[in-house]
Design an enzyme around this catalytic site. Sequence first.
Site, short mmCIF file in Angstrom:
data_model
loop_
_atom_site.label_atom_id
_atom_site.label_comp_id
_atom_site.label_asym_id
_atom_site.label_seq_id
_atom_site.Cartn_x
_atom_site.Cartn_y
_atom_site.Cartn_z
N ASN A 50 -5.64 11.22 13.11
CA ASN A 50 -5.11 10.00 12.49
C ASN A 50 -4.40 9.15 13.54
O ASN A 50 -5.05 8.47 14.32
CB ASN A 50 -4.19 10.35 11.32
CG ASN A 50 -3.49 9.11 10.76
OD1 ASN A 50 -4.14 8.09 10.55
ND2 ASN A 50 -2.18 9.18 10.56
N GLU A 51 -3.10 9.25 13.58
CA GLU A 51 -2.33 8.34 14.43
C GLU A 51 -1.80 9.14 15.63
O GLU A 51 -0.61 9.26 15.82
CB GLU A 51 -1.19 7.77 13.59
CG GLU A 51 -0.67 6.44 14.03
CD GLU A 51 0.39 5.93 13.08
OE1 GLU A 51 1.38 6.66 12.82
OE2 GLU A 51 0.25 4.80 12.60
N CYS A 63 -0.90 9.98 7.76
CA CYS A 63 -0.23 11.17 8.29
C CYS A 63 -0.51 12.42 7.47
O CYS A 63 -0.30 13.54 7.94
CB CYS A 63 1.27 10.94 8.34
SG CYS A 63 1.76 9.72 9.56
N GLU A 123 -4.28 6.75 1.05
CA GLU A 123 -3.53 7.94 1.45
C GLU A 123 -2.74 8.43 0.25
O GLU A 123 -2.23 7.65 -0.54
CB GLU A 123 -2.56 7.63 2.60
CG GLU A 123 -1.72 8.87 2.96
CD GLU A 123 -0.91 8.76 4.24
OE1 GLU A 123 -0.74 7.65 4.75
OE2 GLU A 123 -0.46 9.82 4.73
O1 AHR Z 1 0.69 4.15 5.88
C1 AHR Z 1 1.80 4.98 6.03
C2 AHR Z 1 1.76 5.75 7.33
O2 AHR Z 1 1.83 4.88 8.41
C3 AHR Z 1 0.49 6.50 7.60
O3 AHR Z 1 0.49 7.73 7.00
C4 AHR Z 1 0.47 6.64 9.07
O4 AHR Z 1 -0.82 6.75 9.59
C5 AHR Z 1 1.24 5.45 9.55
O5 AHR Z 1 2.26 5.83 10.40
#
Ligand code: AHR
Length: 637
Positions: free
Chosen positions: A355-356, A224, A30
Amino acid sequence: MQTAVAQEITVEADKPGAAIRPTMWGIFFEDINMAADGGLYAELVKNRSFEFNNPLMGWTEHSSVPGNGNILVLNRGAENPDNPRFIRVTHYTDGEYGLSNEGFRGMGIKQGETYHFSIWDRPAAPVALRLELQNPNGQPIGSARLLLNPSTDWKRDTISFTATVTEAKARLYIGFEGQGVVDLDMISLFPQHTWKQRPGGLRADLVQLLADMHPGFIRFPGGCIVEGRDLTNRYQWKKTVGRVEDRKLIMNRWNVEFAHRSTPDYFQSFGLGFFEYFQLAEDIGAEPLPILNCGMACQFNTAEVVPIPDIDPYIQDALDLIEFANGDTSTKWGGLRAAMGHPAPFHLKMMGVGNEQWGPQYVERYKVFTRAIKARYPDIRLVNSTGPDPNGEKFDFLNDTLRKLHADILDEHYYRNPGWFLQNATRYDHYDRNGPKIFAGEYAAQSDKVVSVNNRSNWQCALAEAAFMTGLERNADIVQMASYAPLFAHVDGWQWTPDLIWFDNLRSYGTADYYVQKLFANNKGTAVLPLTRQGSPLTGQDGLYGSACIDSAAREIVIKLVNTTAQPQSLNIRLDGVRKVSSPARAFLLSAARLDAVNTLDNPTAISPVGTSIPSQGKKLASTLAPYTFSVIRIKI
Ligand code: AHR
């Protein structure tokens, strides 16, 4: 010192169970902590096209005589919406006038290395630039003179020069000789020795650390960052491909995420874009795993969603990405891939949708994405979110719902303390064997707590992860991929800790967690073997954890053992189902005397594997696991 009674561990070599997929151990990339611009992307000039919110951020004007030059920032937005700004420099003959760029917390410059400078320019009359790499005191450590000929159109000029001194905090100075007016844009400086010597490429030492892991997959671009703080700020892959000067810069969402780690100069130039990610995956032998925005912005921020009736462009992005990666060169997006230098497909086989994310909004979007992608590309396996936590209401809702909907792969995230990792070494032992597969997509033991600046990548965390990973390996029939997160952090530009690999402008090192990941990935095996003590899997009895597999290509049994206690533990390892063990076993030991031990830039391999051998007797090996040790034992059969 040895424990009084040796414990017997049995490995049944003739009872191979689940196949271990080549993708089992991978990496999560990321653009957080200056992982891309200022990190993996080897560009040394910050804000090279003046598109940061503050157009001259990173640049300083130097004038020895007041008024002997000036800079005008121009915006040609209608003509060039993707790269609207440029500067017009007017300079006069008296005194010295120039600009300097500070780089990303300085520029890492190496003695003897060649640097490639390039600039887009439109001079009204001939202009000579005096280029200097300077140390923090302003002394030159490499220089060149570049003559820009007059032109009514934009053109690109280049020159290369060699640095005379190594300096971690250098800057680039551009002096303007004589009198004139010149328009400038895309001012760039790259070292020659990028990964595979690619012009405008990636930092070789950082890619090497990834390549050394032999990762099974690489997930990109996050995290994120995929979601964005709002939908406007989301990651849009189509804006990251094609000519670098046409990739529209946006703010990096981590720029403003944490007030206590504010990083006002953190943007995304997208010089490292989706083509480069696919190329990187191919270079290091990893399956590409892109994660795309599913019409939802980060739910920790705005939680903006695109209404379902308006979601088609998002779905089209996903379909077009598959064409970009795999399509024939006669197609629009396959043609762009070819034009960028890669006519062969990238063999994309899986993709993440969101993603999340969490909640019913995600399920709605999951359904429309899945329907559209599977209709056109039934073989693409989709990775879906189970939210930010490994348990609780959000997790239970998505876990239940997506299982009922027969999702392909569920992405679980766990940022928890080391104790959680030890307790959860059995997490998957009781999962439904016929349900969706699991991607342990983001995990890291936290020595303090999530997003605390006090988290350290210490040995206690790495050891707990190793213990937990034996549980992932034992359950390789359902856990098919796993990756630690985040991957990279710049020591002067990070927002989130712990991270797997740290770097400054010249150096880099893998944490203890990195060596755990590397040992698992380099000793992956092809099928799980039963490893038991007194008939039960080794999941924490007396603080011991273990798993075993066979590597059929190497004809070796691979045993992983983790001693999480302060005591040495004597083991007799009995190999059932082999005729005899013909040679001493090879072993790789990872340990540290203290649980708070860490690797650092100055001591990068304090915690790193040490090779040794273990004598065998017939079908038995006797081994004493030192306190706080992760051991990988390879036995030829
Ligand atoms: O790894 C850091 C963050 O943690 C990522 O962006 C997210 O997916 C998770 O909350």
